[in-house]
Motif scaffolding. Structure first.
Motif, PDB file in Angstrom:
ATOM      1  N   MET A 119       0.827  -1.214   0.000  1.00 43.82           N
ATOM      2  CA  MET A 119       0.000   0.000   0.000  1.00 43.82           C
ATOM      3  C   MET A 119       0.858   1.260   0.000  1.00 43.82           C
ATOM      4  O   MET A 119       0.419   2.312  -0.478  1.00 43.82           O
ATOM      5  N   ASP A 120       2.071   1.168   0.511  1.00 41.60           N
ATOM      6  CA  ASP A 120       3.001   2.298   0.411  1.00 41.60           C
ATOM      7  C   ASP A 120       3.484   2.520  -1.018  1.00 41.60           C
ATOM      8  O   ASP A 120       4.100   3.554  -1.305  1.00 41.60           O
ATOM      9  N   TRP A 121       3.228   1.538  -1.895  1.00 43.48           N
ATOM     10  CA  TRP A 121       3.678   1.612  -3.291  1.00 43.48           C
ATOM     11  C   TRP A 121       2.485   1.734  -4.244  1.00 43.48           C
ATOM     12  O   TRP A 121       2.548   1.306  -5.385  1.00 43.48           O
ATOM     13  N   ASN A 122       1.395   2.296  -3.780  1.00 45.94           N
ATOM     14  CA  ASN A 122       0.201   2.530  -4.599  1.00 45.94           C
ATOM     15  C   ASN A 122      -0.510   1.243  -5.032  1.00 45.94           C
ATOM     16  O   ASN A 122      -1.195   1.223  -6.067  1.00 45.94           O
ATOM     17  N   LEU A 123      -0.350   0.174  -4.260  1.00 44.77           N
ATOM     18  CA  LEU A 123      -1.156  -1.022  -4.451  1.00 44.77           C
ATOM     19  C   LEU A 123      -2.311  -0.990  -3.457  1.00 44.77           C
ATOM     20  O   LEU A 123      -2.226  -0.351  -2.409  1.00 44.77           O
ATOM     21  N   SER A 124      -3.365  -1.709  -3.767  1.00 38.72           N
ATOM     22  CA  SER A 124      -4.464  -1.864  -2.819  1.00 38.72           C
ATOM     23  C   SER A 124      -4.427  -3.266  -2.240  1.00 38.72           C
ATOM     24  O   SER A 124      -3.768  -4.169  -2.784  1.00 38.72           O
TER      25      SER A 124
END
Length: 223
Positions: A119-124
């Motif tokens: 999530m810190d890397w723009n994943l959900s």
């Protein structure tokens, strides 16, 4: 923390070498950037350090102890190779994480949450419960790396870990990897400057046709 002495790989019995007498010394938190032309054996060197591929000469040490001392499966869980192109694992990224952490080689370790990392890397969170085949190249690359980070190896062997990512996400991944002990292949001089504490340049001793460097498909750890 990690040392490789004289790692060498001969291609055949006619004294043709892919690389010869490679020496690496890492303290905790170091990032060694490996660079060099196509055919120099960068990926193969990472596989040798992880003991996924045999080599001709040399020895590796983690905290002064050899792979034979730890056992190869434990060595691979502590000195972990992360390929550039994720293998098409069955199931989902969370299936891979749950499988890997159940291995005997992971016994007694502390695990992080790959979803939180991603999530810190723009994943959900949903990306980690999708089948690998439904993910884009960049999503697969980030999910794979998040799983590897969550397994907390001592050394990360990273083969162009941001090659499928946009510049913004690349910087986010680099920030997360700060302080980790890594050996990192990159073709970007700018990335080398940002992440590297040391640099190793491999020269091409064999022609590209002589380097048989097919991708070895392996799980993140072995039982």
């Amino acid at each position: 923390m990690f040392e490789a002495k004289g790692i060498s790989l001969k291609l055949d019995d006619r004294d043709r070498w892919l690389f010869k007498d490679v020496h690496i010394f890492l303290e905790k938190g170091d990032t060694l950037v490996i660079r060099g032309p196509s055919g120099a054996g960068k990926t193969t060197l990472l596989k040798c350090l992880a003991h996924l591929q045999p080599y001709t000469a040399g020895q590796t040490y983690l905290y002064g102890k050899t792979p034979a001392h730890y056992g190869i499966t434990i060595w691979r869980s502590r000195v972990m190779y992360v390929p550039q192109r994720p293998a098409l694992h069955p199931g989902t990224p969370m299936d891979l994480f749950n499988m890997a952490k159940s291995y005997a080689s992971q016994k007694g370790k502390y695990f992080d949450d790959p979803i939180k990392i991603g999530m810190d890397w723009n994943l959900s969170a949903s990306h980690f419960y999708e089948n690998w085949s439904f993910l884009s190249g960049g999503q697969m690359q980030r999910c794979q790396l998040a799983v590897a980070l969550a397994l907390n190896p001592e050394i990360l062997l990273l083969d162009e870990p941001t090659s499928a990512l946009d510049p913004e996400t690349t910087l986010l991944v680099e920030k997360s990897l700060q302080g980790r002990t890594c050996i990192w292949i990159t073709h970007s001089p700018d990335q080398e400057k940002r992440v590297g504490t040391q640099t190793l340049t491999l020269s091409r001793l064999a022609s590209p046709a002589e380097e048989h460097d097919e991708e070895i498909v392996v799980p993140l750890n072995s039982q």
